[in-house]
Motif scaffolding. Sequence first.
Motif, PDB file in Angstrom:
ATOM      1  N   UNK A   1      61.888  23.348  69.392  1.00 49.86           N
ATOM      2  CA  UNK A   1      61.404  24.692  69.717  1.00 49.86           C
ATOM      3  C   UNK A   1      59.953  24.875  69.273  1.00 49.86           C
ATOM      4  N   UNK A   2      59.146  25.421  70.149  1.00 47.98           N
ATOM      5  CA  UNK A   2      57.735  25.670  69.856  1.00 47.98           C
ATOM      6  C   UNK A   2      57.597  27.051  69.217  1.00 47.98           C
ATOM      7  N   UNK A   3      56.900  27.137  68.094  1.00 46.97           N
ATOM      8  CA  UNK A   3      56.646  28.410  67.427  1.00 46.97           C
ATOM      9  C   UNK A   3      55.221  28.855  67.719  1.00 46.97           C
ATOM     10  N   UNK A   4      55.085  30.019  68.325  1.00 47.66           N
ATOM     11  CA  UNK A   4      53.767  30.567  68.661  1.00 47.66           C
ATOM     12  C   UNK A   4      53.476  31.706  67.694  1.00 47.66           C
ATOM     13  N   UNK A   5      52.654  31.416  66.694  1.00 48.54           N
ATOM     14  CA  UNK A   5      52.302  32.412  65.676  1.00 48.54           C
ATOM     15  C   UNK A   5      51.094  33.215  66.162  1.00 48.54           C
ATOM     16  N   UNK A   6      51.391  34.313  66.839  1.00 45.35           N
ATOM     17  CA  UNK A   6      50.317  35.051  67.492  1.00 45.35           C
ATOM     18  C   UNK A   6      50.783  36.446  67.861  1.00 45.35           C
ATOM     19  N   UNK A   7      49.835  37.359  67.985  1.00 43.45           N
ATOM     20  CA  UNK A   7      50.120  38.680  68.533  1.00 43.45           C
ATOM     21  C   UNK A   7      50.580  38.481  69.972  1.00 43.45           C
ATOM     22  N   UNK A   8      51.756  38.989  70.305  1.00 52.52           N
ATOM     23  CA  UNK A   8      52.324  38.725  71.623  1.00 52.52           C
ATOM     24  C   UNK A   8      51.424  39.233  72.742  1.00 52.52           C
ATOM     25  N   UNK A   9      50.599  40.221  72.450  1.00 55.00           N
ATOM     26  CA  UNK A   9      49.700  40.765  73.463  1.00 55.00           C
ATOM     27  C   UNK A   9      48.586  39.784  73.814  1.00 55.00           C
ATOM     28  N   UNK A  10      48.398  38.792  72.959  1.00 51.37           N
ATOM     29  CA  UNK A  10      47.364  37.785  73.191  1.00 51.37           C
ATOM     30  C   UNK A  10      47.929  36.520  73.832  1.00 51.37           C
ATOM     31  N   UNK A  11      49.222  36.513  74.099  1.00 54.03           N
ATOM     32  CA  UNK A  11      49.865  35.349  74.717  1.00 54.03           C
ATOM     33  C   UNK A  11      49.913  35.571  76.228  1.00 54.03           C
ATOM     34  N   UNK A  12      49.403  34.613  76.976  1.00 47.54           N
ATOM     35  CA  UNK A  12      49.391  34.695  78.429  1.00 47.54           C
ATOM     36  C   UNK A  12      50.641  34.009  78.975  1.00 47.54           C
ATOM     37  N   UNK A  13      51.593  34.763  79.495  1.00 51.21           N
ATOM     38  CA  UNK A  13      52.831  34.139  79.985  1.00 51.21           C
ATOM     39  C   UNK A  13      52.608  33.177  81.152  1.00 51.21           C
ATOM     40  N   UNK A  14      51.553  33.380  81.944  1.00 52.07           N
ATOM     41  CA  UNK A  14      51.283  32.478  83.065  1.00 52.07           C
ATOM     42  C   UNK A  14      50.842  31.108  82.574  1.00 52.07           C
ATOM     43  N   UNK A  15      50.236  31.043  81.397  1.00 48.54           N
ATOM     44  CA  UNK A  15      49.878  29.752  80.800  1.00 48.54           C
ATOM     45  C   UNK A  15      51.076  29.150  80.067  1.00 48.54           C
ATOM     46  N   UNK A  16      51.863  30.011  79.437  1.00 45.11           N
ATOM     47  CA  UNK A  16      53.010  29.533  78.673  1.00 45.11           C
ATOM     48  C   UNK A  16      54.057  28.906  79.585  1.00 45.11           C
ATOM     49  N   UNK A  17      54.284  29.487  80.750  1.00 42.13           N
ATOM     50  CA  UNK A  17      55.308  28.946  81.651  1.00 42.13           C
ATOM     51  C   UNK A  17      54.941  27.536  82.112  1.00 42.13           C
ATOM     52  N   UNK A  18      53.639  27.283  82.277  1.00 47.01           N
ATOM     53  CA  UNK A  18      53.174  25.943  82.643  1.00 47.01           C
ATOM     54  C   UNK A  18      53.353  24.993  81.469  1.00 47.01           C
TER      55      UNK A  18
END
Length: 359
Positions: free
Chosen positions: A74-91
């Motif tokens: 499992x990948x842990x993304x330690x970040x404000x969720x508003x700064x996470x781009x789901x279009x990049x994450x899905x790739x």
Amino acid sequence: MTTKELQSRHFREILAKESLGMRKTFTALSLFSGAGGMDIGVMQAGFEILACIEIDPYACETLRANIVRDKRTTKVIEKDIREVDPSLLIVELGLQAGELDLLYGGPPCQTFSQIGKRHSINDERGLLLFEMVRFAEVFRPKAILIEQVKGLLNAQDQQNKPGGVFKQLVAQLETLGYCSKWKLLNAADYGVPQLRQRLFIVSTMPPNHFQFPTPTHGPVTKATPLFALAPYVTVGEALQGLGTPCEKQNGCIPEDSHLDVTPQGDRRWIYGVPEGSHLAKQTHLPPEQRRNLSRKDTTKFKRLSRSEPSNTLRCGEIFFFIQQKIVISHHESTCDYTATLTITCYVVRSVVVLVEFDF
């Protein structure tokens, strides 16, 4: 063919492939992961969690430690969720829209809670609820699971309309093609030793065949011969076998143990409070011990009853539990904070019954 019809057709094609045995496991994406409580239930239900998004560094440290211990990827993304781009994450996760099985999370509830100031979406934390929609728009998961306090049902929107925020959430999910079901569930009704009522929202593409689980437990006073339920699991049963608190070894707490961190001051304040009661009610105790507590302070310095489920556990609030009491010497030892967390572990596992989707 409309957009909604195309979406439904896309999902049916994916499900058809899976019914032919072309998949290995169910996949999930965790938002607002915290220390991973909800993740435990999701994994116990048979899902592989691809990634967790969480802003708190200490929670992320816990997530990583458990991932290493369980030998997961499992990948842990330690970040404000508003700064996470789901279009990049899905790739990055190697997925296409519609392939993710479950998107789930429990967005911050402080602004909707009935014990808070209830600023709703006038507080930026309240707006985080709609991050679930933003990620759903990109991932198009087969199912969405959202956990919240029941105060969301009547939270005011921008026009101060009660229930407006909840209606906006459901409407935005419906715009994406999802059909939502929701229900208030009490964790104690499913074998958890805690009276914890929370709102669960389950959204899928129509038709939504999800059925909320039937309670398995109930209070003894409501038991009937025709519809007999198992009695509520109690605090005493949950903490049965809890050993003596250990000492730190090289600055660390040993595995499968607990540490007593009860402040000495708290030990003094709680002394003399019987099981199932709270300090403010003990008018026979010295005023300096009862401090400035009022009759409304029913959860401050409360001692749990071993014969009943726990009250709702909340951040920043500690309930006490009698481990042993020697009447002759008037010596009393109280349960530590980690023992309170022991109850919480049972709480998160109740999520298992909520995510058994029939794909």
